[in-house]
Design a protein around this motif. Sequence first.
Motif, PDB file in Angstrom:
ATOM      1  N   TRP A 103       0.834  -1.200   0.000  1.00 25.40           N
ATOM      2  CA  TRP A 103       0.000   0.000   0.000  1.00 25.40           C
ATOM      3  C   TRP A 103       0.882   1.269   0.000  1.00 25.40           C
ATOM      4  CZ3 TRP A 103      -0.800  -4.061   3.453  1.00 25.40           C
ATOM      5  CH2 TRP A 103      -2.019  -4.757   3.354  1.00 25.40           C
ATOM      6  N   TYR A 104       0.308   2.333  -0.506  1.00 19.41           N
ATOM      7  CA  TYR A 104       0.985   3.631  -0.494  1.00 19.41           C
ATOM      8  C   TYR A 104      -0.039   4.664  -0.025  1.00 19.41           C
ATOM      9  CZ  TYR A 104       4.031   7.437  -2.111  1.00 19.41           C
ATOM     10  OH  TYR A 104       4.846   8.539  -2.179  1.00 19.41           O
ATOM     11  N   VAL A 105       0.289   5.371   1.038  1.00 20.65           N
ATOM     12  CA  VAL A 105      -0.613   6.385   1.588  1.00 20.65           C
ATOM     13  C   VAL A 105      -0.141   7.751   1.108  1.00 20.65           C
ATOM     14  CG1 VAL A 105      -1.607   7.378   3.670  1.00 20.65           C
ATOM     15  CG2 VAL A 105      -0.995   4.936   3.616  1.00 20.65           C
ATOM     16  N   ASN A 106      -0.946   8.375   0.261  1.00 22.27           N
ATOM     17  CA  ASN A 106      -0.618   9.705  -0.243  1.00 22.27           C
ATOM     18  C   ASN A 106      -1.361  10.737   0.601  1.00 22.27           C
ATOM     19  OD1 ASN A 106       0.900  10.979  -2.528  1.00 22.27           O
ATOM     20  ND2 ASN A 106      -1.067  12.019  -2.802  1.00 22.27           N
ATOM     21  N   ALA A 129       4.144  -2.073   3.677  1.00 20.99           N
ATOM     22  CA  ALA A 129       4.468  -3.344   3.033  1.00 20.99           C
ATOM     23  C   ALA A 129       3.317  -4.336   3.199  1.00 20.99           C
ATOM     24  CB  ALA A 129       5.746  -3.915   3.644  1.00 20.99           C
ATOM     25  N   PRO A 130       3.312  -5.406   2.403  1.00 24.52           N
ATOM     26  CA  PRO A 130       2.252  -6.408   2.543  1.00 24.52           C
ATOM     27  C   PRO A 130       2.114  -6.979   3.950  1.00 24.52           C
ATOM     28  CG  PRO A 130       3.391  -6.731   0.465  1.00 24.52           C
ATOM     29  CD  PRO A 130       4.162  -5.691   1.219  1.00 24.52           C
ATOM     30  N   LEU A 170      -3.873   2.514  11.613  1.00 26.85           N
ATOM     31  CA  LEU A 170      -4.795   1.568  10.970  1.00 26.85           C
ATOM     32  C   LEU A 170      -4.020   0.392  10.389  1.00 26.85           C
ATOM     33  CD1 LEU A 170      -7.231   3.977   9.050  1.00 26.85           C
ATOM     34  CD2 LEU A 170      -7.641   2.815  11.226  1.00 26.85           C
ATOM     35  N   ALA A 171      -2.867   0.696   9.790  1.00 25.28           N
ATOM     36  CA  ALA A 171      -2.039  -0.375   9.227  1.00 25.28           C
ATOM     37  C   ALA A 171      -1.545  -1.312  10.328  1.00 25.28           C
ATOM     38  CB  ALA A 171      -0.861   0.222   8.457  1.00 25.28           C
ATOM     39  N   GLU A 172      -1.102  -0.750  11.433  1.00 27.54           N
ATOM     40  CA  GLU A 172      -0.598  -1.564  12.534  1.00 27.54           C
ATOM     41  C   GLU A 172      -1.661  -2.506  13.086  1.00 27.54           C
ATOM     42  OE1 GLU A 172       2.745   1.544  14.335  1.00 27.54           O
ATOM     43  OE2 GLU A 172       0.748   1.408  15.238  1.00 27.54           O
ATOM     44  N   ASP A 179      -6.773  -4.478   5.765  1.00 26.95           N
ATOM     45  CA  ASP A 179      -7.284  -5.731   6.317  1.00 26.95           C
ATOM     46  C   ASP A 179      -7.239  -6.880   5.323  1.00 26.95           C
ATOM     47  OD1 ASP A 179      -9.168  -4.760   4.577  1.00 26.95           O
ATOM     48  OD2 ASP A 179     -10.878  -5.009   5.938  1.00 26.95           O
ATOM     49  N   GLY A 180      -6.601  -6.667   4.184  1.00 27.54           N
ATOM     50  CA  GLY A 180      -6.516  -7.712   3.168  1.00 27.54           C
ATOM     51  C   GLY A 180      -7.586  -7.638   2.107  1.00 27.54           C
TER      52      GLY A 180
END
Length: 218
Positions: A103-106, A129-130, A170-172, A179-180
């Motif tokens: 993922w990339y958060v802009n 990262a995945p 949220l990613a953590e 969430d996949g």
Amino acid sequence: MTGQILRWNLFIGGHLSSSVPVRLVERTDEGQLVWLETGTPMWRTELPGGAHLRDIPPQDRPAGGYPVKADRWPLGSALIHQPAGAGHAVFWFFGRRQKFGGWYVNLEHRVHHGEDIDVADHELDVTVAPDRTWRWKDERSFAEKTGHPAYWSAGEAAGIRAEGERVARLAESGAFPFDGSWCDFRPPPRWTTPPRATAPARTVLRRSGPEGASPSRT
């Protein structure tokens, strides 16, 4: 309508950097998802000496912006989540054979004008990262731009970073959009690569108030 072609217009320091056609995947009250296909015909700002727009101080740019040239989207295909009212977008990037690459958060301010999605880039980003480990991207460049009237004040910079920290949490936790879900997205076979749109005008976004307020479009 699903499959509708929209235009994703990226602005850096008030000046157009690129304009790329994307397709609408889904739109709800919570926001929308759009699909950006690798190799899509696009328009890119034509800069002297191969420079990048973010490296040219706004005071050194032409007042009306730079001319644009025809190009193609050079990065991988991406599914882009644009949550309503939020100061960020999340990209699912896909590589060869549509393999999910992360993922990339802009971090950004976004305004919709009909079929145009105007994005004022906030420079600071988050890569995820995945396995959901994350890191900041472009921190030095973000700090160097803080305080410039074409970008953001120190107070606004704190808000931009806080937005990134919120998404990183949220990613953590593995919460949506990390969430996949959507990691196996494939565009419908009937979706051909969008054609190149009409060349955009030399468009600039002028700030009409604090960062996050709607910029004027000229």
